[in-house]
Design a protein around this motif. Structure first.
Motif, PDB file in Angstrom:
ATOM      1  N   ASN A 356       2.126 -16.635  26.913  1.00  0.00           N
ATOM      2  CA  ASN A 356       2.195 -15.315  26.490  1.00  0.00           C
ATOM      3  C   ASN A 356       3.024 -15.373  25.090  1.00  0.00           C
ATOM      4  O   ASN A 356       4.142 -15.679  24.960  1.00  0.00           O
ATOM      5  N   SER A 357       2.536 -14.453  24.127  1.00  0.00           N
ATOM      6  CA  SER A 357       3.081 -14.132  22.851  1.00  0.00           C
ATOM      7  C   SER A 357       3.302 -12.799  22.642  1.00  0.00           C
ATOM      8  O   SER A 357       2.155 -12.056  23.009  1.00  0.00           O
ATOM      9  N   GLY A 358       4.268 -12.329  22.423  1.00  0.00           N
ATOM     10  CA  GLY A 358       4.481 -10.655  22.249  1.00  0.00           C
ATOM     11  C   GLY A 358       5.882 -10.262  21.640  1.00  0.00           C
ATOM     12  O   GLY A 358       6.878 -11.182  21.304  1.00  0.00           O
ATOM     13  N   GLN A 366      20.102 -12.229  24.856  1.00  0.00           N
ATOM     14  CA  GLN A 366      21.065 -13.210  25.479  1.00  0.00           C
ATOM     15  C   GLN A 366      20.375 -14.502  25.614  1.00  0.00           C
ATOM     16  O   GLN A 366      20.709 -15.577  25.075  1.00  0.00           O
ATOM     17  N   GLU A 367      19.091 -14.377  26.169  1.00  0.00           N
ATOM     18  CA  GLU A 367      18.385 -15.705  26.465  1.00  0.00           C
ATOM     19  C   GLU A 367      17.888 -16.358  25.133  1.00  0.00           C
ATOM     20  O   GLU A 367      18.024 -17.429  24.759  1.00  0.00           O
ATOM     21  N   LEU A 368      17.501 -15.379  24.106  1.00  0.00           N
ATOM     22  CA  LEU A 368      16.909 -15.776  22.887  1.00  0.00           C
ATOM     23  C   LEU A 368      18.166 -16.392  22.047  1.00  0.00           C
ATOM     24  O   LEU A 368      17.878 -17.589  21.688  1.00  0.00           O
ATOM     25  N   GLU A 369      19.318 -16.023  22.092  1.00  0.00           N
ATOM     26  CA  GLU A 369      20.452 -16.828  21.314  1.00  0.00           C
ATOM     27  C   GLU A 369      20.681 -17.950  21.879  1.00  0.00           C
ATOM     28  O   GLU A 369      21.115 -18.787  21.501  1.00  0.00           O
ATOM     29  N   SER A 370      20.816 -18.059  23.302  1.00  0.00           N
ATOM     30  CA  SER A 370      20.824 -19.508  24.234  1.00  0.00           C
ATOM     31  C   SER A 370      19.725 -20.312  23.743  1.00  0.00           C
ATOM     32  O   SER A 370      20.298 -21.599  23.423  1.00  0.00           O
ATOM     33  N   SER A 399       8.521 -13.814  20.570  1.00  0.00           N
ATOM     34  CA  SER A 399       8.671 -14.769  21.139  1.00  0.00           C
ATOM     35  C   SER A 399       7.388 -15.109  22.005  1.00  0.00           C
ATOM     36  O   SER A 399       6.436 -14.476  22.233  1.00  0.00           O
ATOM     37  N   VAL A 400       7.603 -16.513  22.139  1.00  0.00           N
ATOM     38  CA  VAL A 400       6.097 -17.124  23.067  1.00  0.00           C
ATOM     39  C   VAL A 400       6.836 -17.988  24.242  1.00  0.00           C
ATOM     40  O   VAL A 400       7.805 -18.589  24.248  1.00  0.00           O
ATOM     41  N   ARG A 401       6.161 -17.461  25.407  1.00  0.00           N
ATOM     42  CA  ARG A 401       6.789 -18.104  26.525  1.00  0.00           C
ATOM     43  C   ARG A 401       5.369 -19.056  27.309  1.00  0.00           C
ATOM     44  O   ARG A 401       4.249 -18.682  27.316  1.00  0.00           O
ATOM     45  N   SER A 411      10.444 -14.646  13.546  1.00  0.00           N
ATOM     46  CA  SER A 411      10.681 -13.304  12.928  1.00  0.00           C
ATOM     47  C   SER A 411      10.503 -13.523  11.375  1.00  0.00           C
ATOM     48  O   SER A 411      10.801 -14.335  10.790  1.00  0.00           O
ATOM     49  N   TRP A 412       9.969 -12.164  10.924  1.00  0.00           N
ATOM     50  CA  TRP A 412       9.728 -12.204   9.341  1.00  0.00           C
ATOM     51  C   TRP A 412       9.527 -10.570   9.159  1.00  0.00           C
ATOM     52  O   TRP A 412       9.768  -9.542   9.880  1.00  0.00           O
TER      53      TRP A 412
END
Length: 733
Positions: A356-358, A366-370, A399-401, A411-412
């Motif tokens: 999944n990309s979105g 918090q998860e992204l920072e980790s 984010s891609v999961r 990011s851009w």
């Protein structure tokens, strides 16, 4: 009524005496024509964008046409006929004159905006302007506005050269290097005193000038002044009083001072462009010299643009840009929409995992920072990467999961007419088996996220250990920078992206902007197809570079080069295959996962061996969704062939099956008597903003008697017709 004989005036010297009556007539009919200021009419006339019809007998004003736009699309702003001269086909003659002008200049189409409640709609229909969509008007009336387009029949004088299947040399195999620039390097625009007064004194151009200043506050551009600016302002101030305007101006970012002796050479040359008669007569005024000092300072410091409303400077803006690379713009040029919305959501299956990309949601932070911290990214850098931007300058965050496990963050900056560059922050867990495919997907997505018919530089910022990311980027048109800071996140790679078509007529403008973004000077003339194939494009980097058409197009992907003599092929494709292979062809988000093929930049299409000889590497391919299975029967987009061959089932199963959408049974059913099938791969898919239905294709002469039952070749003149029809609506956005 007695037949009227008309003459059309185009030069400013002829038009200037008629401007007052023109504005008076337009103001009396502003409900139909809209409102423009006196300065706008003068500026348009200076640029040759107002034509006036007069009576040959009496020299009376009979009507006018005001137009504008940027290549390859012309836009009509006003057409008006004096009531005393109506029913004389004056408006039609003006339109025909513009059509001739557009076709001789290889423009694609002409557009106009007409209120839906006006009887004038029948006039536009009779003159070939087709209604393509409607918009809700602004202001209190909220009128519905019809957007109309007339396609132009651009003449073709060139023939096709033989195509040859050349081996691809990735940009990593030749030493192409772009200038290394600071990450925050936004274009610098110098403003003159009148633009400043428009803002602080709330003059008629306040709205336009304020947009420019707002872009500076949003960090989209750098707004600055020259040292001459403060000197001019001091002349208008009382030395015995505290002037708050002067105090504010003195705090504006200012270009470094230059000894005027060092500018004399530039002043003498540019003075001959702006004030030729005064220069020859030696009669420059103090204000004239001040204007030249502004321009000379901008040229010396190599700023991006100079914003002015000065008529003499605007009149020679094209010559200044061509000779010195300095864009001359008025504050009016900053009006209009500048961003687009590009899809970057995707759901697919890869090796049994759901990918999944979105868009990033704030609850994920918090998860992204980790995740980023685990890749060795500092907190300060994480703040920059996850910055959402502000209302006037938004940022894309993705984010891609894989099965809900976070594997990549990117990011851009969103596209903007103010910003010609962005930094792509891309951080991937390269240990994950899908890493390479995710990198491909993100790089392609960002390359496409560019304003139509605009260049954009993408500077790549990655983690130190992201070796696969760097290798993949080099294969996708990213180039090494000349030098880099080993302490920064920047991977030392950059790419220039162009979304749209480039023609021989738009080539010069493209090369000027390309040099600003990369430091590389391309040839002044666009090579034709034979030159591209047999010699290539030759330019100087760290060494002399010679790139063939395929390699150069990769560098600036997803661009399409319409060099003279280039042909294409049109391919019928069933709806279900188009649904899976051409993601952006979908008008609605799919409920179930897409094919894994969408993770590949190069996607494969399998077909019978009929017409195999038509498919050659580098050839543009037009996808036509056939009527089978409820298909739309329209050409929906174009790609570029990257590989073509007839292969056995075993070769395909081992190397290419994941790039396509056929099942093993479907592949087996299509094998010929020798157990082989034709396969070609393509990249650079671009969705047509204006899909072309079958009846339109046939009317344009793009369909043979076979009615697109099988693939057909498009000659150069046919290819041009198709592109003019397919890309005009895209340019309107």
């Amino acid at each position: 009524m007695m037949k009227q004989y008309m003459k059309i005036l185009k030069s400013f010297s002829e038009i200037e005496p008629f401007l007052p009556i023109l504005q008076s007539c337009a103001d009396k009919n502003r409900k139909a024509l809209g409102f423009f200021t006196k300065q706008t009419y003068e500026e348009q006339a200076l640029q040759g964008r107002i034509w006036i019809a007069i009576s040959s007998d009496t020299n009376d004003y009979a009507g006018h046409l005001m137009f504008g736009g940027t290549f390859p699309l012309l836009k009509i702003f006003q057409v008006f006929v004096n009531p005393n001269y109506r029913r004389s086909n004056i408006a039609t003659k003006l339109i025909k004159e513009l059509v001739s002008y557009g076709e001789s200049g290889n423009y694609i189409s002409i557009s106009c905006r007409v209120a839906a409640d006006l009887r004038a709609n029948s006039f536009w229909e009779k003159n070939g302007f087709v209604l393509i969509r409607q918009e809700q008007g602004k202001g209190n009336s909220k009128r519905t506005i019809n957007i109309r387009i007339k396609e132009l029949n651009t003449p073709t004088l060139f023939t096709y050269g033989d195509a040859r299947n050349k081996q691809n040399l990735h940009s990593s195999e030749v030493q192409i290097s772009y200038i290394n620039r600071p990450i925050s390097n936004n274009p610098s625009y110098v403003i003159d005193l009148n633009v400043f007064f428009d803002v602080v004194r709330n003059r008629p151009r306040n709205k336009e000038a304020s947009l420019l200043i707002s872009a500076g506050f949003n960090n989209q551009i750098r707004v600055c002044v020259t040292t001459e600016f403060s000197k001019e302002l001091e002349k208008h101030s009382d030395p015995n009083k505290v002037d708050p305007v002067l105090s504010f101006a003195e705090r504006l970012p200012t270009l470094p001072p230059i000894d005027q002796k060092n500018l004399e050479g530039i002043i003498s040359k540019i003075g001959l462009l702006v004030f030729p008669e005064k220069m020859h007569a030696g009669k420059l005024t103090e204000n004239d010299r001040s204007d030249l000092l502004h321009l000379a300072s901008c040229i010396h410091h190599r700023v991006y643009g100079f914003v002015t409303n000065d008529k003499a400077i605007l009149k020679v803006s094209d010559k200044i840009r061509q000779n010195y690379g300095l864009d001359i713009v008025s504050s009016q040029d900053f009006i209009g929409s500048d961003s687009i919305s590009e899809k970057y959501d995707l759901k697919t299956i890869f090796d049994g995992q759901e990918i999944n990309s979105g868009e990033i949601k704030e609850h994920e932070r918090q998860e992204l920072e980790s995740f980023l911290s685990g890749l060795g990214i500092s907190l300060e850098q994480i703040v920059t990467i996850l910055d959402p931007g502000i209302s006037g300058s938004p940022r894309r965050r993705v984010s891609v999961r894989a099965d809900n496990e976070l594997i990549a963050v990117a990011s851009w900056d969103a596209p903007s007419k103010f910003m010609q560059s962005t930094v792509l922050y891309l951080f991937v867990d390269e240990h994950h088996p899908t890493a390479t495919k995710i990198i491909d997907h993100v790089l392609e997505t960002v390359s496409r996220d560019t304003a139509p018919f605009q260049l954009r530089r993408i500077d790549l910022s990655i983690g130190f250990e992201q070796v696969h990311t760097k290798q993949t980027a080099l294969q996708r048109g990213f180039c090494l920078q000349l030098s880099g800071d080993s302490l920064s996140l920047t991977g030392g790679l950059s790419k220039v992206s162009y979304r749209g078509i480039i023609t021989p007529d738009s080539w010069h403008d493209f090369t000027v902007k390309y040099k600003k973004l990369t430091g590389l000077a391309l040839p002044s003339m666009m090579p034709n197809y034979k030159e591209f194939i047999n010699t290539g494009i030759v330019f100087k980097s760290t060494q002399t570079i010679n790139l063939k058409l395929f390699e150069f197009e990769t560098l600036i992907s997803p661009a399409l080069l319409l060099c003279r003599g280039r042909e294409a092929i049109i391919l019928p494709i069933r709806r279900r295959y188009a649904d899976e292979l051409l993601h952006s062809y979908q008008k609605q988000t799919k409920m179930f996962p897409y094919s894994e093929a969408l993770l590949h930049v190069e996607r494969a299409y399998f077909k019978t061996s009929r017409n195999t000889n038509l498919f050659k590497k580098g050839l543009p391919v037009i996808f036509y969704v056939s009527g089978k299975e409820g298909g739309s029967m329209e050409a929906v987009g174009s790609g570029r062939i990257t590989f073509s061959d007839v292969l056995s089932y075993e070769e395909i199963d081992m190397n290419m099956s994941r790039q396509g959408v056929l099942s093993k049974n479907e592949l087996s059913d299509r094998l010929d008597s020798e157990g082989k099938i034709h396969v070609f791969t393509f990249d650079n898919f671009n969705l047509f903003a204006n899909p072309i239905p079958f009846n339109k294709l046939r009317a344009l002469g793009l369909v043979s008697a076979a009615n697109l039952i099988t693939s057909e070749k498009l000659k150069y003149n046919q290819f041009i017709k198709l592109c003019k029809t397919a890309y005009d609506k895209e340019q309107l956005k």
